[in-house]
Design a protein around this motif. Structure first.
Motif, PDB file in Angstrom:
ATOM      1  N   ARG A  10       0.824  -1.189   0.000  1.00  0.00           N
ATOM      2  CA  ARG A  10       0.000   0.000   0.000  1.00  0.00           C
ATOM      3  C   ARG A  10       0.867   1.251   0.000  1.00  0.00           C
ATOM      4  NH1 ARG A  10      -3.800  -2.069   4.956  1.00  0.00           N
ATOM      5  NH2 ARG A  10      -4.599  -3.911   3.899  1.00  0.00           N
ATOM      6  N   PRO A  17      -0.312  10.054  -6.333  1.00  0.00           N
ATOM      7  CA  PRO A  17      -1.471   9.219  -6.615  1.00  0.00           C
ATOM      8  C   PRO A  17      -1.234   7.781  -6.194  1.00  0.00           C
ATOM      9  CG  PRO A  17      -0.965  10.635  -8.481  1.00  0.00           C
ATOM     10  CD  PRO A  17       0.180  10.761  -7.505  1.00  0.00           C
ATOM     11  N   LEU A  18      -2.297   7.168  -5.676  1.00  0.00           N
ATOM     12  CA  LEU A  18      -2.211   5.763  -5.286  1.00  0.00           C
ATOM     13  C   LEU A  18      -2.243   4.886  -6.522  1.00  0.00           C
ATOM     14  CD1 LEU A  18      -4.817   5.723  -2.371  1.00  0.00           C
ATOM     15  CD2 LEU A  18      -2.344   5.737  -2.164  1.00  0.00           C
ATOM     16  N   ALA A  19      -1.518   3.781  -6.474  1.00  0.00           N
ATOM     17  CA  ALA A  19      -1.649   2.786  -7.533  1.00  0.00           C
ATOM     18  C   ALA A  19      -3.016   2.151  -7.403  1.00  0.00           C
ATOM     19  CB  ALA A  19      -0.561   1.722  -7.387  1.00  0.00           C
ATOM     20  N   ALA A  20      -3.652   1.843  -8.535  1.00  0.00           N
ATOM     21  CA  ALA A  20      -4.985   1.248  -8.462  1.00  0.00           C
ATOM     22  C   ALA A  20      -4.905  -0.071  -7.730  1.00  0.00           C
ATOM     23  CB  ALA A  20      -5.524   1.014  -9.881  1.00  0.00           C
ATOM     24  N   PRO A  21      -5.627  -0.206  -6.594  1.00  0.00           N
ATOM     25  CA  PRO A  21      -5.540  -1.431  -5.849  1.00  0.00           C
ATOM     26  C   PRO A  21      -6.178  -2.565  -6.584  1.00  0.00           C
ATOM     27  CG  PRO A  21      -6.911   0.165  -4.724  1.00  0.00           C
ATOM     28  CD  PRO A  21      -6.480   0.749  -6.031  1.00  0.00           C
ATOM     29  N   TRP A  68     -11.338   1.280   0.088  1.00  0.00           N
ATOM     30  CA  TRP A  68     -11.263   0.890  -1.323  1.00  0.00           C
ATOM     31  C   TRP A  68     -12.523   0.166  -1.777  1.00  0.00           C
ATOM     32  CZ3 TRP A  68     -11.577  -3.406  -4.312  1.00  0.00           C
ATOM     33  CH2 TRP A  68     -11.128  -3.272  -5.635  1.00  0.00           C
ATOM     34  N   ASP A  82      -8.061   5.016  -7.766  1.00  0.00           N
ATOM     35  CA  ASP A  82      -6.846   5.487  -7.093  1.00  0.00           C
ATOM     36  C   ASP A  82      -7.002   6.920  -6.615  1.00  0.00           C
ATOM     37  OD1 ASP A  82      -6.908   6.410  -9.712  1.00  0.00           O
ATOM     38  OD2 ASP A  82      -4.746   6.180 -10.043  1.00  0.00           O
ATOM     39  N   ASP A  83      -7.567   7.794  -7.481  1.00  0.00           N
ATOM     40  CA  ASP A  83      -7.774   9.186  -7.092  1.00  0.00           C
ATOM     41  C   ASP A  83      -8.782   9.297  -5.953  1.00  0.00           C
ATOM     42  OD1 ASP A  83      -5.970  10.111  -8.957  1.00  0.00           O
ATOM     43  OD2 ASP A  83      -7.492  10.468 -10.491  1.00  0.00           O
ATOM     44  N   GLN A  86      -7.252   8.286  -2.621  1.00  0.00           N
ATOM     45  CA  GLN A  86      -6.363   9.352  -2.159  1.00  0.00           C
ATOM     46  C   GLN A  86      -7.172  10.533  -1.625  1.00  0.00           C
ATOM     47  OE1 GLN A  86      -2.825  10.372  -4.415  1.00  0.00           O
ATOM     48  NE2 GLN A  86      -3.297  12.541  -4.205  1.00  0.00           N
ATOM     49  N   PRO A 137      -8.886  -3.929 -11.151  1.00  0.00           N
ATOM     50  CA  PRO A 137      -8.010  -4.002  -9.991  1.00  0.00           C
ATOM     51  C   PRO A 137      -8.466  -5.075  -9.020  1.00  0.00           C
ATOM     52  CG  PRO A 137      -9.417  -2.062  -9.857  1.00  0.00           C
ATOM     53  CD  PRO A 137      -9.630  -2.659 -11.216  1.00  0.00           C
TER      54      PRO A 137
END
Length: 230
Positions: A10, A17-21, A68, A82-83, A86, A137
């Protein structure tokens, strides 16, 4: 992002930006959808200390999967997840010191999730991010869970969550929100009323309608499956 048998790493929500989980821990049509959705909600609502709120890093680690899956179940498309995740944790980071423990941490957090989900859904309707990621994802709980080393189980679970989201997509926004909160996250009617900003009687009326519409969506899904197998 390709699924992996390794535990999902994580990223810190404030470090870009977070990587798409990775495909959510959802469920198949009907009873399995609700049963597995409820199971995924277990253990996410520890009582916080109202005097000393949990530190941000601990809250992020504990509630990342909850945030998520809730965003996805509330209709945020894969390409925007991801957005959206965040955005939720940015708000949490900014407002955590204001948390006084008058509600559970889960209720407080879901209020933020709900507002962020609404914003992203409406942005998509206005011409924001469209479509889905090339590869759906995967649920971070599933990647790090007991199914991680079982490819067949991962495939079955990915199909189950796809069906769950397809069924939820048949509900309108108001019904979907109440259904997810009540049936999948097992929140009480008063808690739902607080989160959604509606009265308790409205919660019950929307939930009755949502259950009916969900059952009809299940029947349509089964009918399509029967037709394909014929």
């Amino acid at each position: 992002m390709a699924s992996s048998s390794a535990a999902y790493a994580r990223p810190h929500p404030l470090a870009g930006p977070l990587a798409a989980p990775p495909a959510g821990r959802g469920a198949g049509a009907g009873g399995r959808a609700v049963a597995e959705g409820r199971a995924a909600a277990e253990g996410t609502a520890r009582a916080p200390d109202p005097v000393h709120p949990p530190c941000f890093e601990a809250l992020y680690d504990e509630h990342f999967a909850f945030v998520w899956r809730s965003l996805r179940r509330l209709g945020v498309i894969d390409a925007a997840l991801d957005d959206a995740v965040q955005d939720v944790f940015l708000v949490v980071h900014r407002r955590l010191a204001e948390f006084e423990g008058r509600s559970s941490m889960k209720t407080w957090l879901f209020g933020i999730v709900l507002r962020v989900a609404r914003t992203h859904r409406r942005a998509a309707l206005r011409g924001g991010p469209r479509g889905h990621a090339a590869e759906a994802p995967a649920d971070p709980e599933a990647v790090a869970g007991p199914e991680a080393d079982q490819p067949d189980a991962r495939t079955e679970q990915a199909e189950a969550v796809r069906i769950l989201h397809e069924l939820l997509d048949d509900l309108d926004e108001e019904k979907r929100e109440v259904f997810v909160l009540a049936e999948l996250e097992q929140m009480t009617a008063p808690a739902i009323a607080e989160v959604a900003g509606i009265n308790v009687s409205t919660v019950y009326s929307r939930l009755r309608a949502a259950r009916h519409d969900f059952e009809q969506a299940v029947l349509r899904h089964r009918a399509r499956g029967t037709w394909r197998c014929a």
